[in-house]
Design a protein around this motif. Structure first.
Motif, mmCIF file in Angstrom:
data_model
loop_
_atom_site.group_PDB
_atom_site.id
_atom_site.type_symbol
_atom_site.label_atom_id
_atom_site.label_comp_id
_atom_site.label_asym_id
_atom_site.label_seq_id
_atom_site.Cartn_x
_atom_site.Cartn_y
_atom_site.Cartn_z
ATOM 1 N N GLY A 28 0.818 -1.211 0.000
ATOM 2 C CA GLY A 28 0.000 0.000 0.000
ATOM 3 C C GLY A 28 0.848 1.256 0.000
ATOM 4 N N LEU A 29 1.896 1.291 0.820
ATOM 5 C CA LEU A 29 2.786 2.444 0.851
ATOM 6 C C LEU A 29 3.444 2.666 -0.507
ATOM 7 N N CYS A 30 3.889 1.580 -1.126
ATOM 8 C CA CYS A 30 4.564 1.686 -2.418
ATOM 9 C C CYS A 30 3.618 2.227 -3.487
ATOM 10 N N LEU A 31 2.412 1.667 -3.569
ATOM 11 C CA LEU A 31 1.470 2.091 -4.601
ATOM 12 C C LEU A 31 0.989 3.521 -4.375
ATOM 13 N N MET A 32 0.718 3.862 -3.113
ATOM 14 C CA MET A 32 0.249 5.209 -2.816
ATOM 15 C C MET A 32 1.339 6.240 -3.108
ATOM 16 N N THR A 33 2.570 5.921 -2.734
ATOM 17 C CA THR A 33 3.674 6.831 -3.005
ATOM 18 C C THR A 33 3.924 6.953 -4.498
ATOM 19 N N LEU A 34 3.794 5.837 -5.212
ATOM 20 C CA LEU A 34 3.979 5.852 -6.649
ATOM 21 C C LEU A 34 3.020 6.842 -7.308
ATOM 22 N N VAL A 35 1.746 6.776 -6.933
ATOM 23 C CA VAL A 35 0.733 7.656 -7.534
ATOM 24 C C VAL A 35 0.954 9.105 -7.118
ATOM 25 N N THR A 36 1.127 9.340 -5.829
ATOM 26 C CA THR A 36 1.205 10.724 -5.346
ATOM 27 C C THR A 36 2.493 11.416 -5.778
ATOM 28 N N ASP B 197 2.520 14.879 -7.587
ATOM 29 C CA ASP B 197 3.324 15.983 -7.052
ATOM 30 C C ASP B 197 4.257 16.554 -8.112
ATOM 31 N N GLN B 198 4.805 15.667 -8.961
ATOM 32 C CA GLN B 198 5.667 16.149 -10.035
ATOM 33 C C GLN B 198 4.879 17.018 -11.009
ATOM 34 N N GLY B 199 3.648 16.602 -11.324
ATOM 35 C CA GLY B 199 2.807 17.424 -12.182
ATOM 36 C C GLY B 199 2.509 18.771 -11.565
ATOM 37 N N TRP B 200 2.301 18.795 -10.242
ATOM 38 C CA TRP B 200 2.043 20.056 -9.541
ATOM 39 C C TRP B 200 3.260 20.970 -9.568
ATOM 40 N N SER B 201 4.413 20.448 -9.188
ATOM 41 C CA SER B 201 5.590 21.302 -9.036
ATOM 42 C C SER B 201 6.218 21.689 -10.372
ATOM 43 N N ALA B 202 6.107 20.812 -11.378
ATOM 44 C CA ALA B 202 6.760 21.089 -12.663
ATOM 45 C C ALA B 202 5.874 21.851 -13.634
ATOM 46 N N VAL C 134 8.781 3.818 -7.588
ATOM 47 C CA VAL C 134 8.355 5.209 -7.477
ATOM 48 C C VAL C 134 8.973 6.054 -8.581
ATOM 49 N N GLN C 135 10.267 5.862 -8.824
ATOM 50 C CA GLN C 135 10.943 6.662 -9.844
ATOM 51 C C GLN C 135 10.461 6.340 -11.252
ATOM 52 N N LEU C 136 9.864 5.177 -11.425
ATOM 53 C CA LEU C 136 9.358 4.801 -12.742
ATOM 54 C C LEU C 136 8.217 5.707 -13.172
ATOM 55 N N ILE C 137 7.344 6.085 -12.241
ATOM 56 C CA ILE C 137 6.144 6.836 -12.596
ATOM 57 C C ILE C 137 6.331 8.343 -12.440
ATOM 58 N N ARG D 252 16.598 -5.375 3.607
ATOM 59 C CA ARG D 252 16.317 -3.956 3.472
ATOM 60 C C ARG D 252 16.809 -3.372 2.163
ATOM 61 N N SER D 253 18.029 -3.647 1.797
ATOM 62 C CA SER D 253 18.560 -3.055 0.566
ATOM 63 C C SER D 253 17.753 -3.496 -0.638
ATOM 64 N N ARG D 254 17.307 -4.743 -0.652
ATOM 65 C CA ARG D 254 16.541 -5.245 -1.794
ATOM 66 C C ARG D 254 15.145 -4.620 -1.839
ATOM 67 N N VAL D 255 14.507 -4.540 -0.678
ATOM 68 C CA VAL D 255 13.157 -3.971 -0.642
ATOM 69 C C VAL D 255 13.194 -2.484 -0.958
ATOM 70 N N LEU D 256 14.139 -1.756 -0.375
ATOM 71 C CA LEU D 256 14.235 -0.321 -0.641
ATOM 72 C C LEU D 256 14.574 -0.058 -2.102
ATOM 73 N N SER D 257 15.418 -0.896 -2.687
ATOM 74 C CA SER D 257 15.728 -0.732 -4.114
ATOM 75 C C SER D 257 14.490 -0.958 -4.966
ATOM 76 N N ALA D 258 13.709 -1.980 -4.609
ATOM 77 C CA ALA D 258 12.504 -2.280 -5.377
ATOM 78 C C ALA D 258 11.482 -1.155 -5.275
ATOM 79 N N THR D 259 11.246 -0.666 -4.071
ATOM 80 C CA THR D 259 10.243 0.385 -3.907
ATOM 81 C C THR D 259 10.702 1.697 -4.528
ATOM 82 N N THR D 260 11.977 2.035 -4.378
ATOM 83 C CA THR D 260 12.489 3.275 -4.976
ATOM 84 C C THR D 260 12.405 3.219 -6.491
ATOM 85 N N ALA D 261 12.763 2.075 -7.071
ATOM 86 C CA ALA D 261 12.687 1.943 -8.526
ATOM 87 C C ALA D 261 11.255 2.092 -9.011
#
Length: 250
Positions: A49-57, A61-66, A180-183, A169-178
């Motif tokens: 849930g955190l990953c998907l919600m952060t991905l969308v928001t 946020d990028q659309g708002w700020s840019a 988020v940065q994808l979208i 941790r390193s694997r999960v954080l890498s997966a979630t960061t990737a």
């Protein structure tokens, strides 16, 4: 700002010890370990849930700020000066919110704080920007938004580090960061397309409406309440790791 924080904030902390030299790995091993991180996230409803919600928001946020905020500043406000002041107000208040939460956050339940902060920082700025053409109301709401958003990262980081075992941790954080940065880069082009297609006010309300739907997720899905039940990194609420994660308890 960062230099004084490092100069005075890390005094007295023990020096980091040298780490064992990592063994060389292959592309196949890297893909396997990254997939293990994704499997752990998929098997953990709160992290998913955190990953998907952060991905969308983050995309919104990028659309708002840019796009949306700069266009609003150019067409309705005082141009670059007002845009800079708005971003400065947000940044100062975000830092303040993070510091305040760090000092007193342990006294409050995480789930209500997280949910309220996301609701406060989400839709209101889009509505204010859509229905006003003056600087002060938007400056006030962005200051409040900054305070709210300053709380979010400490909560999410704490929940993540308490939920994910150290060896993953390193694997999960890498997966979630990737993920988020994808979208995130898509937020600007989509916002620009909306502004050109339906105009700035309608674009603001459309993006704000999607943001509201995303920030309602912690109120709708029970998994988010686990924020207040997780313990140490090796003590999950149910006493075990998700099945299929590939992790072993130590």
């Amino acid at each position: 700002m960062a230099a004084p924080l490092f100069a005075f904030g890390v005094r007295g902390l023990p020096e980091a010890q040298a780490q064992r030299r990592a063994e060389r790995t292959s592309l196949r091993a890297y893909r396997r370990e990254l997939a293990e991180g994704y499997r752990f996230v998929a098997a953990t409803p709160l992290l998913l849930g955190l990953c998907l919600m952060t991905l969308v928001t983050r995309g919104l946020d990028q659309g708002w700020s840019a796009v949306l905020l700069p266009v609003d500043a150019r067409e309705e406000l005082g141009g670059a000066v007002d845009l800079g002041l708005l971003n400065a107000a947000f940044g100062v208040c975000a830092l303040t919110g993070a510091l305040v939460y760090g000092a007193v956050g342990s006294r409050f339940r995480r789930w209500p704080v997280f949910t309220i902060a996301f609701l406060v920082g989400g839709l209101p700025r889009f509505v204010v920007a859509a229905f006003t053409d003056t600087f002060t109301p938007l400056a006030v709401i962005m200051a409040v938004e900054g305070l709210a958003f300053g709380v979010l990262n400490p909560v999410m980081a704490t929940v993540t580090y308490e939920t994910v075992p150290e060896e993953l941790r390193s694997r999960v954080l890498s997966a979630t960061t990737a993920s988020v940065q994808l979208i995130t880069p898509l937020g600007g082009p989509v916002a620009g397309f909306l502004v050109d297609s339906v105009g700035l006010p309608c674009a603001l309300l459309a993006v704000g409406g999607v943001y509201l739907l995303a920030t309602l997720c912690p109120l709708v899905f029970p998994a988010w309440r686990q924020m207040d039940r997780i313990g140490s990194p090796h003590d999950r609420a149910d006493g075990s790791l998700p099945q299929g994660s590939g992790a072993k308890r130590v």
